[in-house]
Motif scaffolding. Structure first.
Motif, PDB file in Angstrom:
ATOM      1  N   ASP A 207     -12.025  -7.795  -6.156  1.00  0.00           N
ATOM      2  CA  ASP A 207     -12.262  -8.965  -7.006  1.00  0.00           C
ATOM      3  C   ASP A 207     -11.164  -9.168  -8.052  1.00  0.00           C
ATOM      4  OD1 ASP A 207     -14.568  -9.315  -5.565  1.00  0.00           O
ATOM      5  OD2 ASP A 207     -15.890  -8.432  -7.075  1.00  0.00           O
ATOM      6  N   LEU A 208     -10.838  -8.133  -8.814  1.00  0.00           N
ATOM      7  CA  LEU A 208      -9.900  -8.255  -9.928  1.00  0.00           C
ATOM      8  C   LEU A 208      -8.444  -7.961  -9.537  1.00  0.00           C
ATOM      9  CD1 LEU A 208     -12.060  -6.520 -12.699  1.00  0.00           C
ATOM     10  CD2 LEU A 208     -11.742  -8.970 -12.305  1.00  0.00           C
ATOM     11  N   HIS A 209      -8.259  -7.272  -8.425  1.00  0.00           N
ATOM     12  CA  HIS A 209      -6.911  -6.904  -7.966  1.00  0.00           C
ATOM     13  C   HIS A 209      -6.136  -6.087  -9.000  1.00  0.00           C
ATOM     14  CE1 HIS A 209      -7.432  -9.597  -4.550  1.00  0.00           C
ATOM     15  NE2 HIS A 209      -7.811 -10.545  -5.390  1.00  0.00           N
ATOM     16  N   TRP A 210      -6.851  -5.272  -9.768  1.00  0.00           N
ATOM     17  CA  TRP A 210      -6.204  -4.441 -10.775  1.00  0.00           C
ATOM     18  C   TRP A 210      -5.671  -3.132 -10.175  1.00  0.00           C
ATOM     19  CZ3 TRP A 210     -10.121  -4.732 -15.468  1.00  0.00           C
ATOM     20  CH2 TRP A 210     -10.069  -6.021 -16.007  1.00  0.00           C
ATOM     21  N   LEU A 211      -6.396  -2.622  -9.204  1.00  0.00           N
ATOM     22  CA  LEU A 211      -6.067  -1.310  -8.643  1.00  0.00           C
ATOM     23  C   LEU A 211      -5.996  -1.396  -7.121  1.00  0.00           C
ATOM     24  CD1 LEU A 211      -8.446   0.844 -10.870  1.00  0.00           C
ATOM     25  CD2 LEU A 211      -5.956   0.708 -11.070  1.00  0.00           C
ATOM     26  N   PRO A 212      -5.268  -0.502  -6.477  1.00  0.00           N
ATOM     27  CA  PRO A 212      -5.189  -0.504  -5.002  1.00  0.00           C
ATOM     28  C   PRO A 212      -6.518  -0.100  -4.376  1.00  0.00           C
ATOM     29  CG  PRO A 212      -4.058   1.406  -5.922  1.00  0.00           C
ATOM     30  CD  PRO A 212      -4.402   0.522  -7.079  1.00  0.00           C
ATOM     31  N   VAL A 213      -6.726  -0.575  -3.159  1.00  0.00           N
ATOM     32  CA  VAL A 213      -7.993  -0.305  -2.471  1.00  0.00           C
ATOM     33  C   VAL A 213      -8.093   1.147  -2.047  1.00  0.00           C
ATOM     34  CG1 VAL A 213      -9.420  -0.883  -0.466  1.00  0.00           C
ATOM     35  CG2 VAL A 213      -8.171  -2.677  -1.677  1.00  0.00           C
ATOM     36  N   ALA A 214      -7.059   1.671  -1.438  1.00  0.00           N
ATOM     37  CA  ALA A 214      -7.141   3.026  -0.882  1.00  0.00           C
ATOM     38  C   ALA A 214      -5.746   3.619  -0.741  1.00  0.00           C
ATOM     39  CB  ALA A 214      -7.847   2.992   0.473  1.00  0.00           C
ATOM     40  N   GLY A 215      -5.735   4.879  -0.320  1.00  0.00           N
ATOM     41  CA  GLY A 215      -4.486   5.576  -0.089  1.00  0.00           C
ATOM     42  C   GLY A 215      -3.999   6.330  -1.311  1.00  0.00           C
ATOM     43  N   MET A 216      -2.818   6.934  -1.157  1.00  0.00           N
ATOM     44  CA  MET A 216      -2.213   7.697  -2.243  1.00  0.00           C
ATOM     45  C   MET A 216      -0.891   7.071  -2.684  1.00  0.00           C
ATOM     46  SD  MET A 216      -1.388  11.779  -2.181  1.00  0.00           S
ATOM     47  CE  MET A 216      -0.594  12.605  -3.571  1.00  0.00           C
ATOM     48  N   HIS A 217      -0.293   6.283  -1.800  1.00  0.00           N
ATOM     49  CA  HIS A 217       0.962   5.599  -2.100  1.00  0.00           C
ATOM     50  C   HIS A 217       0.853   4.148  -1.629  1.00  0.00           C
ATOM     51  CE1 HIS A 217       3.008   9.399  -3.033  1.00  0.00           C
ATOM     52  NE2 HIS A 217       2.404   9.905  -1.964  1.00  0.00           N
ATOM     53  N   THR A 218       1.625   3.297  -2.245  1.00  0.00           N
ATOM     54  CA  THR A 218       1.689   1.902  -1.808  1.00  0.00           C
ATOM     55  C   THR A 218       2.388   1.831  -0.455  1.00  0.00           C
ATOM     56  OG1 THR A 218       1.784   1.116  -4.098  1.00  0.00           O
ATOM     57  CG2 THR A 218       2.526  -0.400  -2.378  1.00  0.00           C
ATOM     58  N   ALA A 219       1.742   1.193   0.506  1.00  0.00           N
ATOM     59  CA  ALA A 219       2.288   1.124   1.861  1.00  0.00           C
ATOM     60  C   ALA A 219       3.647   0.430   1.874  1.00  0.00           C
ATOM     61  CB  ALA A 219       1.310   0.382   2.776  1.00  0.00           C
ATOM     62  N   GLY A 220       4.623   1.075   2.502  1.00  0.00           N
ATOM     63  CA  GLY A 220       5.948   0.497   2.650  1.00  0.00           C
ATOM     64  C   GLY A 220       6.864   0.668   1.458  1.00  0.00           C
ATOM     65  N   ALA A 221       6.304   1.134   0.331  1.00  0.00           N
ATOM     66  CA  ALA A 221       7.130   1.293  -0.871  1.00  0.00           C
ATOM     67  C   ALA A 221       7.861   2.633  -0.833  1.00  0.00           C
ATOM     68  CB  ALA A 221       6.262   1.209  -2.119  1.00  0.00           C
ATOM     69  N   LYS A 222       9.149   2.624  -1.145  1.00  0.00           N
ATOM     70  CA  LYS A 222       9.949   3.841  -1.198  1.00  0.00           C
ATOM     71  C   LYS A 222      10.267   4.137  -2.658  1.00  0.00           C
ATOM     72  CE  LYS A 222      11.956   3.144   3.391  1.00  0.00           C
ATOM     73  NZ  LYS A 222      13.222   2.992   4.180  1.00  0.00           N
ATOM     74  N   LEU A 223       9.361   4.863  -3.301  1.00  0.00           N
ATOM     75  CA  LEU A 223       9.467   5.133  -4.726  1.00  0.00           C
ATOM     76  C   LEU A 223       9.835   6.586  -4.967  1.00  0.00           C
ATOM     77  CD1 LEU A 223       6.211   3.277  -5.834  1.00  0.00           C
ATOM     78  CD2 LEU A 223       8.540   2.374  -5.808  1.00  0.00           C
ATOM     79  N   SER A 224      10.380   6.853  -6.116  1.00  0.00           N
ATOM     80  CA  SER A 224      10.728   8.219  -6.491  1.00  0.00           C
ATOM     81  C   SER A 224      10.663   8.350  -8.004  1.00  0.00           C
ATOM     82  CB  SER A 224      12.130   8.589  -5.986  1.00  0.00           C
ATOM     83  OG  SER A 224      13.102   7.725  -6.550  1.00  0.00           O
ATOM     84  N   GLY A 225      10.623   9.591  -8.473  1.00  0.00           N
ATOM     85  CA  GLY A 225      10.626   9.837  -9.903  1.00  0.00           C
ATOM     86  C   GLY A 225       9.399   9.310 -10.594  1.00  0.00           C
ATOM     87  N   ILE A 226       9.588   8.680 -11.747  1.00  0.00           N
ATOM     88  CA  ILE A 226       8.477   8.193 -12.558  1.00  0.00           C
ATOM     89  C   ILE A 226       7.732   7.059 -11.867  1.00  0.00           C
ATOM     90  CG2 ILE A 226       9.922   6.539 -13.812  1.00  0.00           C
ATOM     91  CD1 ILE A 226       6.991   8.618 -15.245  1.00  0.00           C
TER      92      ILE A 226
END
Length: 320
Positions: free
Chosen positions: A158-177
């Motif tokens: 409803d609010l789209h404040w937080l992700p639905v599931a998982g541990m990482h954002t799908a397709g995102a290549k993040l590192s560090g902070i």
């Protein structure tokens, strides 16, 4: 104390052997085996017999246990049928994800619940006490899967404040902070679900224990001496009131590593909980044996740790 700890550690050996035999027998009682779900229906009888012989399923349970125990003593718990990897590697991959979630939940529950439980006991039948009594009952009673799905609907759908599931954002290549914040964002909803249940239990235990302690004669004596109420409560009463609560801490050690099967499955958290569920559904015997033996060891270590903390808190307790 050293002799006591050494004696308890030695006692763990026959206990773990007995637990391993019991778990192995219970698993053997289940119909079928891991190969029954993986064999091609059109496979020839000879090929099926070869596969069963390869994994020792053609032998009686006593021989199977002996083979497993011999390898386990060397640190080899076998190969997972589902993940096609060594059991130790599978556990190492997923168990620390559960530990992250559980340890943060545990710390939050302790930090919040103990002060609330103490205040509820010292202000019994007040508005504060009634409010948190009802809150604790709700926290204990509400099913975790239902509460989790409600949070998911409100904050993710409803609010789209937080992700639905998982541990990482799908397709995102993040590192560090950025990666840390992304994991933290995914952790919020399952953390709320786990913390609520733990918080409610610790709160009720702390309140009940404090109510019993503050009625003792030595507490009346401390007040009669003119000590400040905070000193009486937090220095004299709380220390003794924590002794029954420490029992919960001992049981929490295996819980930190065993994961939360329902919560982790609902939120798609890659912890050991869903792994256990897949192992049960897939009759993954080596993985089930490895996980259960680890949990049995942690239960024994948790009880030992609780006994040691008993002696540290209560000077009346001495182990010979």
């Amino acid at each position: 104390m050293k002799n006591y700890v050494l004696r308890r550690l030695l006692q763990m050996i026959p206990i773990l052997i007995g637990v391993s035999i019991l778990i192995f027998l219970i698993i053997q009682m289940a119909p079928g085996d891991p190969l029954s779900l993986q064999m091609d229906p059109h496979m020839s009888a000879e090929t099926k017999a070869e596969l069963r012989s390869k994994y020792n399923f053609d032998k009686n349970p006593v021989v199977q246990y002996g083979i497993w125990a011999g390898k386990a003593l060397k640190g080899d718990f076998g190969q997972s049928f589902y993940y096609k990897q060594p059991v130790g590697k599978v556990m190492k991959t997923y168990i620390w994800n559960s530990f992250r979630l559980s340890i943060i939940s545990f710390i939050l529950a302790i930090i919040i619940s103990i002060p609330i439980g103490v205040v509820s006991a010292t202000k019994q039948y007040s508005g504060f006490d009634y409010f948190f009594t009802v809150f604790a009952l709700i926290g204990i009673s509400i099913p975790s899967f239902f509460f989790g799905m409600l949070l998911m609907k409100w904050f993710a759908v409803d609010l789209h404040w937080l992700p639905v599931a998982g541990m990482h954002t799908a397709g995102a290549k993040l590192s560090g902070i950025s990666n840390f914040l992304d994991v933290l964002k995914h952790m919020i909803l399952p953390l709320i679900v786990l913390t609520l249940a733990s918080l409610a239990s610790f709160m009720r235990y702390t309140r009940s224990s404090m109510l019993e302690v503050i009625r003792q004669d030595y507490i009346r004596t401390a007040r009669a001496k003119g000590l400040k109420e905070k000193v009486v409560i937090y220095r004299h009463a709380l220390k003794n009131a924590m002794i029954p609560v420490i029992t919960l801490f001992g049981f929490w050690l295996p819980a930190l590593f065993s994961g939360a099967i329902i919560t982790e499955t609902i939120f798609g958290w890659p912890g050991i909980g869903p792994v256990i569920l897949k192992a049960v559904n897939g009759r993954d015997y080596p993985l089930l044996m490895g996980i259960n033996m680890l949990l049995a060891l942690l239960v024994l270590l948790g009880n030992l740790l609780a006994d040691i903390i008993y002696a540290a808190i209560d000077p009346r307790i001495r182990y010979q």
